[in-house]
Scaffold this motif. Sequence first.
Motif, PDB file in Angstrom:
ATOM      1  N   ALA A 176       0.708  -1.129  -0.129  1.00  0.00           N
ATOM      2  CA  ALA A 176      -0.245  -0.127   0.116  1.00  0.00           C
ATOM      3  C   ALA A 176       0.670   1.296   0.374  1.00  0.00           C
ATOM      4  N   LEU A 177       1.779   1.347   0.971  1.00  0.00           N
ATOM      5  CA  LEU A 177       3.201   2.140   1.153  1.00  0.00           C
ATOM      6  C   LEU A 177       3.510   2.298  -0.242  1.00  0.00           C
ATOM      7  N   ALA A 178       3.564   1.593  -1.068  1.00  0.00           N
ATOM      8  CA  ALA A 178       4.576   1.611  -2.411  1.00  0.00           C
ATOM      9  C   ALA A 178       3.245   2.341  -3.597  1.00  0.00           C
ATOM     10  N   LEU A 179       2.310   1.401  -3.402  1.00  0.00           N
ATOM     11  CA  LEU A 179       1.484   2.463  -4.392  1.00  0.00           C
ATOM     12  C   LEU A 179       1.232   4.319  -3.825  1.00  0.00           C
ATOM     13  N   GLY A 180       1.434   4.487  -2.551  1.00  0.00           N
ATOM     14  CA  GLY A 180       1.035   5.570  -2.244  1.00  0.00           C
ATOM     15  C   GLY A 180       0.348   5.522  -1.537  1.00  0.00           C
ATOM     16  N   GLU A 181       0.076   4.945  -0.460  1.00  0.00           N
ATOM     17  CA  GLU A 181      -1.613   4.767   0.588  1.00  0.00           C
ATOM     18  C   GLU A 181      -0.717   4.067   1.040  1.00  0.00           C
ATOM     19  N   GLU A 182      -0.644   4.879   2.722  1.00  0.00           N
ATOM     20  CA  GLU A 182      -0.754   4.426   4.179  1.00  0.00           C
ATOM     21  C   GLU A 182      -1.615   3.771   4.532  1.00  0.00           C
ATOM     22  N   LEU A 183      -1.212   2.558   5.027  1.00  0.00           N
ATOM     23  CA  LEU A 183      -2.625   1.321   5.772  1.00  0.00           C
ATOM     24  C   LEU A 183      -2.170   1.389   7.239  1.00  0.00           C
ATOM     25  N   PRO A 184      -3.392   1.963   8.661  1.00  0.00           N
ATOM     26  CA  PRO A 184      -3.495   1.832   9.938  1.00  0.00           C
ATOM     27  C   PRO A 184      -2.697   0.963  10.730  1.00  0.00           C
TER      28      PRO A 184
END
Length: 184
Positions: A176-184
């Motif tokens: 998710a972070l590599a795609l530009g979004e953070e998971l909680p």
Amino acid sequence: MSQADRMTRADRRAFLPGLVRGYVRWIDRVNRVVGLFAMYLVVAMIGILLYSSIMKAVAIPPLWTLEMAQFVMAAYYMLGGGWSLQHDSHVRMDLIYSLWSPRRRAMVDCVTILFLIFYLGVLLYGGFSSTAYAIRYGETSYSSWAPYMAPIKIVMCIGVALMLLQAFAQFFRDLALALGEELP
């Protein structure tokens, strides 16, 4: 601009469905509870070793204390593995890693965690095999106390399984972070 950069927020949400997000939250919660429990095993181990020291000074030392302390310590580090992975507390050799952006680190971690998942899968397979043997044949330790080995082997398999599940959760978080979004 790369394809991942062109993805909109809605596209990213579609890529990581609610099931993945729920899995990450659930595994994090389980490993947090088990990790907090495992932290108190150090206190139990200290109590066992303190009892052993006192008994050596005043009476005949019990046979079970050293091996029991080893079992408690094994449970401590095996059950705490998932919690350590969740909090990024494992030892890491960091030569250039800290110089990278969080997104680049996540991309590299997506690849390297696959090696960890493979290793933990092999370890869990061997653990199940060893545990099945211990249960089937009533395997005992070679010490004079001779405790059954199945309980500690079961605990070790649970610890490896929890760490494997946490490794998958970490993979999803890094993806998710590599795609530009953070998971909680």
